[in-house]
Structures are given as C-alpha cells and as structure tokens.
Design an enzyme around this catalytic site. Structure first.
Site, PDB file in Angstrom:
ATOM      1  N   LEU D   8     -12.192 -14.081   7.337  1.00 43.02           N
ATOM      2  CA  LEU D   8     -11.223 -15.145   7.876  1.00 43.02           C
ATOM      3  C   LEU D   8     -10.359 -15.538   6.569  1.00 43.02           C
ATOM      4  CD1 LEU D   8     -13.422 -16.903  10.414  1.00 43.02           C
ATOM      5  CD2 LEU D   8     -11.974 -14.966  10.804  1.00 43.02           C
ATOM      6  N   GLY D   9     -10.122 -14.607   5.874  1.00 44.25           N
ATOM      7  CA  GLY D   9      -9.191 -14.830   4.606  1.00 44.25           C
ATOM      8  C   GLY D   9      -7.693 -15.264   5.190  1.00 44.25           C
ATOM      9  N   GLY D 123       0.956  -8.872   4.580  1.00 43.65           N
ATOM     10  CA  GLY D 123       0.881  -9.910   3.750  1.00 43.65           C
ATOM     11  C   GLY D 123       0.707 -11.330   4.316  1.00 43.65           C
ATOM     12  N   LYS D 189      -1.304   4.123   4.594  1.00 47.48           N
ATOM     13  CA  LYS D 189      -1.259   2.861   3.932  1.00 47.48           C
ATOM     14  C   LYS D 189      -1.322   2.769   2.418  1.00 47.48           C
ATOM     15  CE  LYS D 189      -1.124  -1.802   3.655  1.00 47.48           C
ATOM     16  NZ  LYS D 189      -1.802  -2.054   2.463  1.00 47.48           N
ATOM     17  N   ASN D 193       1.671   1.669  -0.253  1.00 49.89           N
ATOM     18  CA  ASN D 193       1.500   0.849  -1.492  1.00 49.89           C
ATOM     19  C   ASN D 193       1.908   1.477  -2.657  1.00 49.89           C
ATOM     20  OD1 ASN D 193       0.294  -0.630   0.282  1.00 49.89           O
ATOM     21  ND2 ASN D 193      -1.229  -1.918  -0.897  1.00 49.89           N
ATOM     22  N   GLU D 196       5.658   1.111  -2.499  1.00 52.19           N
ATOM     23  CA  GLU D 196       6.018  -0.037  -2.884  1.00 52.19           C
ATOM     24  C   GLU D 196       5.967  -0.412  -4.433  1.00 52.19           C
ATOM     25  OE1 GLU D 196       3.329  -2.999  -0.928  1.00 52.19           O
ATOM     26  OE2 GLU D 196       2.975  -3.983  -2.830  1.00 52.19           O
TER      27      GLU D 196
END
Lengths: 334, 334, 334, 334
Positions: D8-9, D123, D189, D193, D196
């Site tokens: 649960l960050g 994010g 994914k 990145n 990115e």
C-alpha cells in the site's frame, strides 16, 4: 637546406633540433628571447623579429610557422605576407583549421607567395621518433621542401613493410604524405586526432569496466579485483588491441594502478570538434568519435543543466526526491 | 608437459603446434578424424574419443578444451567431468561467457576436478606471434600449468619494457596473466574484445570521413580526393594512433583503397555484447563500446523498423514524402 | 494589420489564410502565378513582383518572407533591402540559420530597415492548430507586429495552464515568445528541431525493440508477437510518454502495423545539424541528439565505407570471411 | 468485483482508492499496519497477513501484488502460491523483470494458480488520471479481471480518437492492453520506460544547449540569454515536441529557471537497463536509449576511472598537465 622557424615551444624547438642534427641551417625566432638564445647555443641562427628572419634567409625563402592555431598563427602568416617576396613559401606546421589554411593560401597567393600546411604528429616524442606529417599544398612546392620533410619524418625504422605497397609513393613509408591541395594536410591531421579521441575513449571505457568489477553491488561470485596494470601490460603482447596508446597506458598504470594523481578533467582541442563538424557536413555517422568528444566535455563539468532537468522531470511525474551530491561523491572512485 | 587438447580448429590446431614445437606432448581429439590425423602426422598422439584422451594421459591430467563457446563447450566440460578424476584439470581456452566458467568450475569442483578459464587472443597469427592469455582459476593450478602458458605466450620479444614494472609479476611481460578466480580470465578477455570493437569503429569512422571528403555536396574548395591507403600507411610511423589494427587496415587499403571486395556486413560475437551488459551491471558509462556494437548490428540490416517509424512520423507532422530506396543506393558508396 | 507575404508554399499559404481569417490584409507574392491566383480568390491582394508588393503596402511596411532557408531567402532579403525604406520591417519566418539572421539584420540595419526572425513550428497542421513561434529582434518592432503573432499563434486553447506562471509574459501561453535579439528566434527553433529528432529516435528505437521481440534467435519462452499499433494507442492514455509525436505514430501504425509503405530512408534538415554544431561550440554533451542525427545519416546509406573497413580488419586479424549482402537483405525486416 | 491488494505504497494505495471509488471491494494488506488502517478508514477491508487476505476472499480469488520488483515480490508471489488454490490468480502490478514473470507463472501453474503481469504507468498522477496498463497472461484470465482493468484505466477521456482504429480492440483506447503471454505485459512496460529515458534526455540536452548559449566562450553577437521557462511554455502550444514530459518541465522551470534545488544526480531503475539488454539480445541498435541510460550513470559519478585513463594518456604522449578539479567546479553551472 636553410629554413626559418617561428615559434620555439616544445614542438618548434625540437623540430629545429631534428633539422640541425641532419645538417639543415635554421634561422629561429620566438617572442621569448630566452627560447631563441637556447637554440642559438645549439647552433641555430637567432633573430629578433620577423623582418630579421626574412633578412637572414635567401630567396626563395622557406619559413616554418609553429604556433598555436588561431589568431596568433593568422597574424604571423599575414605579417610574413607583408615581408616575404615572390616564390617564397610559408609553412604552417601547427594545428590550424583547414579552412584557415585555404584563406591563408589565398591571401598569400595574391602576392606570389606559396603556402604549405603540415599536420604534424609526434608530440613530445618527435625529436627522438620523428614526426608523422600530412602535407597540403602545390606539388612543386612540396617537393622543393622534401629535404626538410625527409629529415623530420621517422623514416622506415624497424616497422615491418606493408605488403602490397610496391610501386606506391614511398613517402608514406618514410612517415610523410602529400595529402592534396591546401588544407588537405591539416584536414587529414584533424581526422587523425578525431580517431585518437575515439581510440583513447575505447581503452578508457574498457579499463573502467575492469576496475569497477569489484563493486559491492555485484553478486559476490562475479566480483573480481583485477590488476589493471598487469592487464594493460599483457595486452601489449600478441593481442589485437596492442598500440602505442596502450603502451602509454601500461606505463601510467605501472606507476599507479589507481591513477590517483589524476582527477579526470580532460581537455579537448579544436581538431576533435572540427572532425565532428566535418562528419556532419558529409552526412557520415560518427557515433564513436562524437561520444569520445562528449565524454571529455562531460569530464569537465560538475553537473550539467540537462541532468537537473532530468531530476526535475522525475520529481514531476513520480515524486522522486533526488539524492544529494553527497551520494555522488561516494561514487567518485569509479 | 603432457596435455590433452580437444578441438582442432584453426586456433586449437595451432596451439597444439606451438606446444609441440617447444617439446610438449599433445594428445589430441576432434570430431573430425581428418583434423586428428593431420596433427598425428605432425607428431601428436591422436585419440578417437574423450575416453581415449583421458586414458592416454597420466594423472594429474590436463585437458585443454578449444571449442566454440556455448553448448558444445558446456557439454564437453560436463563429459570430461564424468571421465576425469581427483586433481585433474580442465582448461577452457575458448571464448566462453564468464558466468558459464563459474558454473563449470562449481560442477567440476564437486568431483575434485579443477577448472581454469583462459581468454586467448592471437587469432590466425598466434602460431607465429604467440598467444596473449588471460587466466582465471586457483593459484596452485595456474602455476602447475605454467610451462604450457609460457610456451604459448609471445614472450618478451622486441617490445620495449614498460618503465616502472620492476619487481612486478613478470608473466604479464611474457604475455599472460593470472587475472583472478574462475571467470576472471574470460572476463578480461571479454573486455579486451569490447575495446577491440571500439578501436575498430574509431578507425572506421575516421576513414569514412576521409573518403567522403570528395562528396559533391561540399564546397569545391573544401573537397579533397584523399588517398586513404597512403594515409593509413603514414599513420603507422611516429603517429599517436599507430597500432596493430592500423597495420592491418593499411595492408587492406594497399590492396584496394575502395575495399570493393567487402560489402560491409559485420558480424559480432558474444564478447562485445557481454561487455556492454557488464558495463550496465556496474553502472559504468560505455558510450563508445556500445556505439561500436550497434554499428555492427546496423551494418547487417537493410533498414530498421525504427527508421520506418521516423518516416511515418515525418509524414504525419510535416507531410514529408519519403524518398525511395533508389536514392539510398546512390549513397551506398559512402 | 496589413502585411506582405512572400512564398506561398504549404506553410506560407496557410499563414496567409490564418491571417485573413482573423481580419488581416495580406499582399501576396510567389514565383508561381498559380499560387498567387489561388490566394487572390480567397481574398488576398496578389502582386507580380517584389516591387509590386512594396508598392501595395503603406509605410512602415511589414513583409513576411516564407521561403526555403539558404540562398533563396538571402537573395530575397537583400532584394527587399533595395526596395524597402526607413522603418520598414522584414520578417523571416523560414528555417534560416541563426548566423544568417545576424548577417541579414546587419545589412538591413545600414538602410534603416528592421529585421525579425521567426522560428515557426506547426507543419501542415498550423492553419487549424496555429503556429508556435519563436521570435528574434528588437523589442519595439516585435511589439509592433504583435497583432500578427497573436493571430498566428495557437492561443491558450484547452491546454492546462502551467502552475507558477502568474505574472510572467503571457505570450508564451498564447504560443509565441520574443526569445531575444536577432538570431535568437531561429536559434530556439533550431534546438526545438534538434530535440524533435531525439524524441523521434527514442520512440523509433523502442518500437523496433518491441517489433523484433518475435525474432527466431530468442529463446521461445521470451518471444512475443506484440501488436505495436495497440501499444502505441495505449501509451496515449495516462502514460508518462504520451505526446503529439506518439499520437502520430499511433495513427500510422493503426493504418499498417508493419509500415510497409515506408522504406526507412529518413531525411534531415539543417536544424538538426546546426544544433549539434551549437552543442559542440558550447562544449555541452549532446549524445542523444547526435545519435538521432546519425541514425538518419545511416538510414540513407546502403553500407558505409567504415563498415567495409571493419570487415577488412576482421579478415586481417581473424581470417573472418564476410557474409554477403544477401544475408543483409534477410535482416531487412527488422 | 472483490480483489486483494498487497503493498500500500503510493501506487498501491491509490490503486485501491480508484478501485473503491468505482464500487470494487478491496481487501488490503501491507507490512505497515498504519497503511492498512488508513485505507480501512476509507472503506477497505484490512487484514493482518497473507493468510488473512486469502481467507477474506472467495474463490476464484484475485490478488494484486504491488511491491518493489525483485526479492520482495518473488517471496510474496511464492507465499501466495502456498496459500491460494486452484484457479485463483496472482497479479503482479509492479515493475518486475519479464523473466521473473515467466518463472513466477511456471511455479504457480504447477499448483493450478494463474499469474498475470501488469506493467502499470501513471506514477503519482494515477489516482486522478488513471493507470495505463500493459498486461501479460492467459486470455481467459485477463478477461476475468477486465472489470478491474477497466476501472483503473484512464478511459477515453478527451483524447482525440486515432483515425483508422475502427474495429480494433477497444481496450487500447481505454488505456489498457493484453500484450501477450506472461512476461509480455512487463516487457512492454519495460520498453515504455526505456523510451521515457530517451525522451527525457532529448529534452535535457536541448535545454542545456539553450541555457549555455550565454557562455563567455561564444562570439558576443551569437550569445543569447534565453528564458528557458518561457521556451518550455511556448513549445507546449502547437509545436511538434509538445508532450506531458514537456508540461512537467515547463512547470519546474516556471518555479525556477535555474533549477537550483536540484543537483543533477539522476537515478535509474531496472527497466532502462533491461531495455538495453533486450535490444542487444535482438541485435537492434538502440543508440539513443543507451546514451540516455549512460547519462544517468555518469550523473552520479564525480569522475570516472576512464577519464583518469584519458588524462594519463594525454600526459604520456603530449606532456599535457591536467587542470585540477577546481576548474571543473567553475564549469559546474552548465
């Protein structure tokens, strides 16, 4: 033959010495009287200004200019243009930009003076090993100066002849070439230095990978504490990557494998940059030569503005808080 | 000493020859009976299978495996593990991945068998020039094999000693080093090849810039028709970028300055790739070595999908219609 | 306001249309009479030559030049210099080199004529979306032309305001900036295009990695047959890498995921090259922007001379015989 | 539907919130009791351990793991393998390596448990904007979880539809795709990145070139003092390089054009590295993505060992004495 030499720094003074050793007469000038005196003691004729130098030579005169590229060289070439006469020749042995050569040659030509550009490689070792020279100019004038080039060049030495060169211009085997018209000499020297950057960076990266193989972040079984001095030495023998640059690296690492006397702040001179500009003009991809140049740029910066942009973006999209420069220092050993 | 050699390709056969010349006894095996026979005629003891090889040697046995990296080598090492006994040693002189070495060593260790990895540089020239060797393994075993390494290595030759090496391990000066524990030998050889790619690409880009200097797109005064064969030759003498790779380039260009026999399709082997992987693991920037690898990838492709993406985007935002491959062919000479 | 426009290509014609839509009077000229007529029908005043254009405007006149960068633009600017008078202004909206702007401005200044350089982004979409403009010139003159810029710019639209811009020059939010003195406009536009190359290449490489994930050389379990069209589409939503360039890519891939209509021959224009030259002058490392430029150079070549050098070296040291171009073709789908 | 969420960050908690907002039942666990309590107050069912979580769900259960990639995730997946039963499904929404997915899926499959890998982009903005998801796994299971994906995804929003997508899988337009079998989700994914990094570096270099245009080393007429905040802002409108990353850059520069709060120390996570490894496996040149990664490596170092090697070589061949780090600091503003 008799030749004037202007600029008696490390390169210029040794060129005079190598010429004199082989029996040439040198008339020498430098703005430092001390440098002139030193060579006078070794047998050269010293003069106090350009006019004196021109006076001390007989037509057709030859004057070798060995000064830092750029304004100083340009001013000297122009001043010589005012003092020299028909059929005299100005030689620029420095690291001038090839476009400057083309301009210098054009200006001198109007007065009937010849211009020869000579890219000169050899550094501090030239006196002993000879100078590798790449020459631009008119054929007849380059031949007129041949005794000078022959003396300065390394000669055949013990280097094994290249098979298949029978019948080709022997000058290349002696260590100098007439590359083409004005500018061509410095153009070839420029690319030579561009390649030099690339070669140096290839070794640099390889040794960095070796030295960082003991990093804590790696799995223990794959961590090696490698002796980079011995590695450099062993590659000098029978390996595909043996070279003079490797010899120098081996010597530096033998003194201190950590190279702790060096900070890693690396200068670049014009040739590396001009090589990339030339590649771009020609639309030739030059990834390695360019990366080598950029590594030098980066070596002189603490941080780039671009890296701050990256940190700012990362905070923007991911809330990432940047680690401080303290952390960066820890990585400094790499 | 007596040693078994498995794999009699170009490298393996010449290793046997260099060993025999210096008085070593070689027991040889290859899946090609012809290769075995050829060396039998030159004085080696030929055998018909691995069991025969093991039988022909006395404990503690030494077996040099010289096979293509990957599956073949792994299978052979494992097969030897079943045949050899306590205190025997397996040497992998091929181009294996250093992680495979670590695994091989661990598997053999369980049976009391030693493993030594040897990165061997020398190519087709090794028989004559000797082999530069980078060795990984236990100290005692590496010393036990020292007579073999000493024979295979190039030795001091006429190469000038590196100043400052007094008192250091002399093996590096003879052309071989004990780099560290298992894997370290092939790790150092791997980085050696990574550097090799970078050096080669630096020369390649430089010569491409020289050769394209005659391009029509350039201003006429700045166009030079340069003789790349003579340039390569002159750089061999007294220049900072002289090297063995340059010697080879000079020889190829002396045969044909246009290199028309080559298409420019360039293979890469595992070492170049693994070097980049290692750099990434260590977080060491390796721009030049990576660019050199990618240039080889690109050399083998007609066009990349990425380039099609670029063309599609350009049409999307600017209505740019792509020039066809016909145009591309015209550029092919560059 | 009333303004002359020279050059009625795709960009120029749409600029005229966008100006007229917003009530400006346009006097237009193009060497193609047809292009002039077309815009006359849409409400512009057509003229037959530069003199006619100058005559049809009232002092202080404003003339927007929208021509290919280089000689054509320079000649037109100089011709206008002969025809215009004190306090008139020439606007160069093309993609001129910023140093040419500085020269143009200096030449016009001697005659009391102002010069404004405008880097104009917007491509074929500008008529509808507006033009993003980066302007160089004197403050007073840039303000005098403000009505024109305000009309051409995209305006605030539905783009979310950037927090923290309160109290700053609102023009940036409307889509145009006064970047600095002459040359600054085109300098900023130049870097814009340099960045554009880098962004495009980043997407290109990423999609190439995705598309080649089905390669036979990979282990079967790690081989994926990915739908690049769907991937481009999904990244448009909520992802960090969403952008207008990605929108265009998604559209192209939706039409044909293999992009078979494109060969991958990619042009570059001056701005990408000048950006690298500027980086080098500033000693700012620009690895990504440079690699993007070189990828375009490479895309237009069959093979480079450098690659042939590599093949020749490999044969020299390892006896490697090159695979032919036939093999290269097989790789062409990548 | 009912779903368990582990971790649960910042990301995990917001995923729970977005799910609950749309009517899903969430059973939540985190090693921090505080994090669990917080979400309990918002309507989730908190549990104290994995066993409790499994008990609180009904078969066939769905458990979303949202933990740091690597060991923690692996251990949790394995622990769930011991607790869950036939036909249950484990979802890994973190940034795991695609090869780990393949291993996890294989281990779970032996027990009849399904595995789904979800690359999740969004994010800190995901709660509000939705998450862009790239999914790997079996078709039936991905469809079973469709209600969850549909809720988490951004949906069509106000983003203009891509022409030509009629009849294609609508999920891409909603912001999630089923990319392929296990691993494919995280693979896509990962490349996301990688891209990115490349995009970020392209902007970073461009802004560095702009900001350094006021350098003293440049000719005065070509020196511009550019406002990078306004430049970033103007490029958001109608320009080819507008993007979300540019929006973030504009916001950061609006706060402080010098970015003085950032040192430029830039982290990288696994995806950027794995992307390069994948490119190398596929033999796809990825110059830009790699250069972007290396720029981050370099940003974290004071000096590299490689740079020291360069300095040592330069002293060796040219007698160049290195300038100290003092000088480097002066360059730090760039």
């Amino acid at each position: 033959m008799k030749i004037g030499v202007i600029g008696l720094g490390r390169m210029g003074a040794n060129i005079v010495r190598r010429l004199m050793r082989d029996g040439h007469d040198c008339v020498v000038f430098d703005k430092s009287a001390e440098s002139v005196e030193k060579l006078e003691k070794e047998g050269a004729t010293g003069v106090r200004d350009l006019a004196g130098l021109v006076k001390a030579l007989e037509p057709p005169r030859s004057v070798w200019v060995m000064l830092p590229a750029g304004q100083v060289t340009s001013e000297t070439v122009d001043a010589l243009g005012d003092l020299l006469g028909q059929d005299d020749v100005v030689i620029d042995g420095g690291n001038s930009f090839y476009r400057d050569d083309i301009a210098h040659a054009a200006r001198l030509k109007r007065k009937g003076i010849h211009f020869v550009d000579v890219g000169t490689s050899g550094g501090v070792w030239g006196l002993e090993r000879g100078y590798c020279m790449m020459i631009g100019g008119d054929d007849a004038i380059v031949w007129r100066l041949d005794p000078v080039f022959r003396t300065l060049a390394p000669g055949r030495g013990e280097i094994e002849p290249t098979p298949g060169r029978e019948g080709r211009d022997e000058r290349a085997e002696l260590g100098y070439i007439h590359a083409g018209p004005n500018g061509a000499g410095h153009f070839v020297k420029m690319v030579h230095n561009g390649i030099e950057y690339g070669l140096m960076q290839a070794y640099a990266e390889g040794f960095a990978i070796l030295r960082n193989r003991c990093a804590d972040a790696l799995p223990e079984a794959e961590r090696y504490d490698l002796d980079v001095a011995d590695i450099a030495e062993v590659w000098r023998r029978g390996s595909v990557i043996s070279s003079w640059l490797l010899d120098l690296t081996a010597a530096a690492l033998a003194r201190d494998g950590a190279l702790s006397d060096y900070s890693g702040y690396v200068e670049d001179s014009g040739e590396g940059r001009w090589t990339i500009n030339a590649a771009i003009e020609e639309a030739v991809p030059a990834d390695v030569l360019t990366a080598a140049l950029y590594a030098r740029f980066r070596s002189r910066l603490d941080h780039t503005f671009g890296e701050k942009i990256l940190s700012a973006m990362r905070q923007g999209f991911g809330g990432h808080v940047e680690q401080g420069p303290a952390a960066a220092k820890q990585g400094g050993g790499a």
